[in-house]
Design a protein around this motif. Structure first.
Motif, mmCIF file in Angstrom:
data_model
loop_
_atom_site.group_PDB
_atom_site.id
_atom_site.type_symbol
_atom_site.label_atom_id
_atom_site.label_comp_id
_atom_site.label_asym_id
_atom_site.label_seq_id
_atom_site.Cartn_x
_atom_site.Cartn_y
_atom_site.Cartn_z
ATOM 1 N N VAL A 41 0.853 -1.182 0.000
ATOM 2 C CA VAL A 41 0.000 0.000 0.000
ATOM 3 C C VAL A 41 0.889 1.231 0.000
ATOM 4 O O VAL A 41 1.874 1.295 0.749
ATOM 5 N N VAL A 42 0.515 2.206 -0.862
ATOM 6 C CA VAL A 42 1.228 3.482 -0.863
ATOM 7 C C VAL A 42 0.212 4.602 -0.665
ATOM 8 O O VAL A 42 -0.967 4.458 -1.001
ATOM 9 N N LYS A 43 0.687 5.711 -0.105
ATOM 10 C CA LYS A 43 -0.184 6.876 0.066
ATOM 11 C C LYS A 43 0.289 7.966 -0.877
ATOM 12 O O LYS A 43 1.481 8.296 -0.919
ATOM 13 N N LEU A 59 -0.765 -1.717 -4.589
ATOM 14 C CA LEU A 59 -0.077 -2.227 -5.784
ATOM 15 C C LEU A 59 -0.017 -3.743 -5.700
ATOM 16 O O LEU A 59 0.241 -4.303 -4.626
ATOM 17 N N PHE A 60 -0.273 -4.385 -6.802
ATOM 18 C CA PHE A 60 -0.167 -5.852 -6.873
ATOM 19 C C PHE A 60 0.855 -6.224 -7.939
ATOM 20 O O PHE A 60 0.864 -5.635 -9.028
ATOM 21 N N VAL A 98 1.984 -5.404 -13.292
ATOM 22 C CA VAL A 98 1.768 -4.633 -12.061
ATOM 23 C C VAL A 98 0.447 -3.881 -12.185
ATOM 24 O O VAL A 98 0.160 -3.270 -13.226
ATOM 25 N N TYR A 99 -0.343 -3.925 -11.123
ATOM 26 C CA TYR A 99 -1.636 -3.233 -11.114
ATOM 27 C C TYR A 99 -1.719 -2.321 -9.896
ATOM 28 O O TYR A 99 -1.158 -2.650 -8.834
ATOM 29 N N ALA A 100 -2.441 -1.228 -10.059
ATOM 30 C CA ALA A 100 -2.645 -0.302 -8.942
ATOM 31 C C ALA A 100 -4.125 0.066 -8.889
ATOM 32 O O ALA A 100 -4.751 0.337 -9.922
ATOM 33 N N GLU A 113 11.638 1.273 -11.836
ATOM 34 C CA GLU A 113 10.827 2.048 -10.889
ATOM 35 C C GLU A 113 9.356 2.015 -11.307
ATOM 36 O O GLU A 113 9.049 1.932 -12.506
ATOM 37 N N ILE A 114 8.505 2.099 -10.322
ATOM 38 C CA ILE A 114 7.049 2.077 -10.599
ATOM 39 C C ILE A 114 6.511 3.502 -10.496
ATOM 40 O O ILE A 114 6.694 4.172 -9.468
#
Ligand code: FES
Length: 530
Positions: A25-27, A35-36, A42-44, A101-102
């Protein structure tokens, strides 16, 4: 991602860490995003499930991109953005990978796009009548900056051809719910949302699993008399064509109200519903605008055509002759007590004796209606051994008041309609007279402060707790009609009686189902069929 505003791109971690953890989890500002790292990429998406907000971080990822929320088993396709099981759509965020990097595009879609998505999802919620989802989608519509009344406009368009018999109580109550919302200056956002969800939910409920009952197409130059005649002839094709002609000519409800009221009063139609529907349709179009006119008018005309013509049944056989003989020469003063206990024919004859002053007669009839409402014999509602003709309940009495409101509003505007309106009020009184108990103690229901009474009753409506829309909708219709009548004649002698009757009704049981009575009547009926 390529067309995204660079300022909306946010770096949220590196791919290797996510690959190892599988999810995180990101804020980003106020957004909480999960994020998965799935087999397909990669999915958000929002971490809060669009159902009840539980964290999707705790969900299960299968088939590379299918996310299951473990609280209630909703399933989301993170690749295509579809909700596979459940309702509301899950907000996803485009992902870009750069040098391990994402990066996420966290820019919000344009307001119009968000509003359209909320309306589309609201419409989808009608398939299963998902009340809480409707509340969420209307909230999303408002948050996108759109007019929340677009939800009501949309619901009217989506459902109007799902009503086999046209206008329903859902339309009639909608006008009153909107008026309640408009008058709720001190109410919080939730209090202003309730009326909208009630309207939309009721329309969804009434149209649930109904097929389409198409309205006739075609257009004919508008003619008021022809419209009344088409309704009288139960010719929906002709009536719809005339309506289309009127709308194409730029006419609005103001030009159509008179013939529609005349058609509604041509018969004692459907125990007063027809005239109530004319009044409420006009108010609803006035509030929602011309965009709502066509579906509402088509539904209204259909309901007028299908309404039962009660002046034709033997119980009301004296109505037609009394109307024909009405000449406005009756000068006998009228008071409420003259009408409270008379059967139909005598109530009609008594009304004709006071025909010279329609407004004074109106007050006497409304006073009698208020008295009957206050003195309804509850034993009638509870009885299970009577014949069908005695299937009378609270709503037979509440409609005396809502019908009276429609009569005053429309007959004041079109005085030539007074005789029909007044005689139909007398029919109502005659029908209900036998189901009252004049001996009961009504002192306990006295209301000292009418203003505070209405204020409290309307406030309670916003958290009514009634499962059936038909109950809460009758409450809002009745209270709105009663408040309008009291406001129009605050010193009338019937005001205390009406307030006490409302107080009693709102605190008395409302028996909505009669299992034993229905069974007994069915057995008795079938035994006589031969
Ligand atoms: S909170 Fe996710 S399915 Fe209910």
């Amino acid at each position: 991602m390529s067309q995204a505003d660079a300022a909306s791109l946010v770096r949220v971690g590196n791919l290797a860490d996510l690959a190892e953890a599988g999810r995180k989890v990101v804020k980003v500002g106020a957004k909480q995003i999960v994020l998965f790292h799935g087999a397909n990429g990669v999915y958000a998406c929002n971490n809060r499930c669009p159902h009840e907000g539980y964290p999707l971080m705790e969900g299960k990822l299968t088939d590379g991109c299918i996310l299951t929320c473990n609280w209630h088993n909703w399933k989301f396709d993170l690749e295509r953005g579809e909700t596979l099981v459940g309702g509301d759509r899950l907000r996803r965020y485009p992902v870009e990978l750069r040098d391990g990097e994402i990066w996420l595009d966290v820019s919000d879609p344009p307001p119009q796009e968000r509003a359209n998505a909320a309306l589309a999802s609201l419409r989808d919620s009608f398939r299963r009548h998902e009340y809480d989802r409707m509340a969420r989608e209307i909230s999303r519509l408002a948050l996108a900056g759109a007019d929340p009344l677009d939800a009501v406009r949309g619901a009217i368009h989506w459902t109007h051809d799902r009503f086999e018999f046209g206008t329903t109580h859902a339309h009639a109550a909608a006008a009153d719910w909107l008026a309640l919302r408009d008058g709720s200056n001190g109410t919080d956002d939730a209090g202003r949302l309730v009326p909208l969800v009630e309207i939309v939910g009721h329309l969804a409920w009434d149209s649930l699993r109904e097929p389409v009952y198409p309205y006739p197409a075609g257009s004919t130059p508008y003619d008021a008399e022809a419209l009344v005649a088409a309704i009288e002839a139960e010719d929906e094709a002709a009536a719809a064509a005339l309506l289309h002609g009127a709308l194409e000519a730029g006419l609005g409800f103001a030009e159509l109200e008179r013939p529609l009221a005349e058609a509604a009063l041509a018969h004692y139609q459907d125990f007063g519903h027809s005239l109530i529907y004319v009044l409420k349709t006009g108010q609803l179009i006035g509030r929602l605008g011309a965009d709502a006119a066509e579906p509402l008018l088509l539904a209204l005309v259909r309901s007028l055509i299908y309404a039962s013509r009660e002046d034709l049944i033997p119980e009301f056989r004296a109505y037609g002759p009394t109307l024909a003989a009405w000449d406005g020469s009756g000068t006998r003063p009228a008071v409420a007590e003259d009408f409270t206990r008379l059967p139909v024919a005598k109530a009609l004859a008594r009304a004709a004796e006071s025909s010279a002053d329609p407004e004074a007669l109106y007050h006497a009839l409304l006073g009698a209606s208020a008295w009957q409402f206050l003195h309804f014999d509850l034993a009638v509602q509870d009885r299970s051994d009577g014949p069908v003709s005695k299937n009378v309940g609270w709503l037979d009495f509440t409609h005396e008041i809502t019908f009276a409101n429609a009569v005053r509003e429309l007959c004041t505007t079109y005085p030539e309609l007074w005789p029909r309106g007044l005689l139909q009020m007398a029919c109502f009184l005659g029908r209900n007279a036998g189901f009252t108990d004049p001996e009961q103690d009504t002192g306990q229901w006295r209301v000292e402060d009418g203003g505070r009474f209405f204020e409290g009753a309307f406030a309670r409506l916003l958290d009514h707790g009634e499962f059936e829309y038909i109950v809460s909708c009758h409450h809002v219709k009745l209270l709105s009609a009663a408040r309008a009548e009291v406001a129009a004649a605050p010193d009338a002698p019937w005001v205390p009686t009406l307030l006490a009757a409302l107080n009693r009704f709102l605190n008395a049981p409302l028996k909505r189902k009669h299992a034993l009575r229905t069974a007994r009547q069915a057995i008795a009926f079938v035994a006589l069929e031969g």
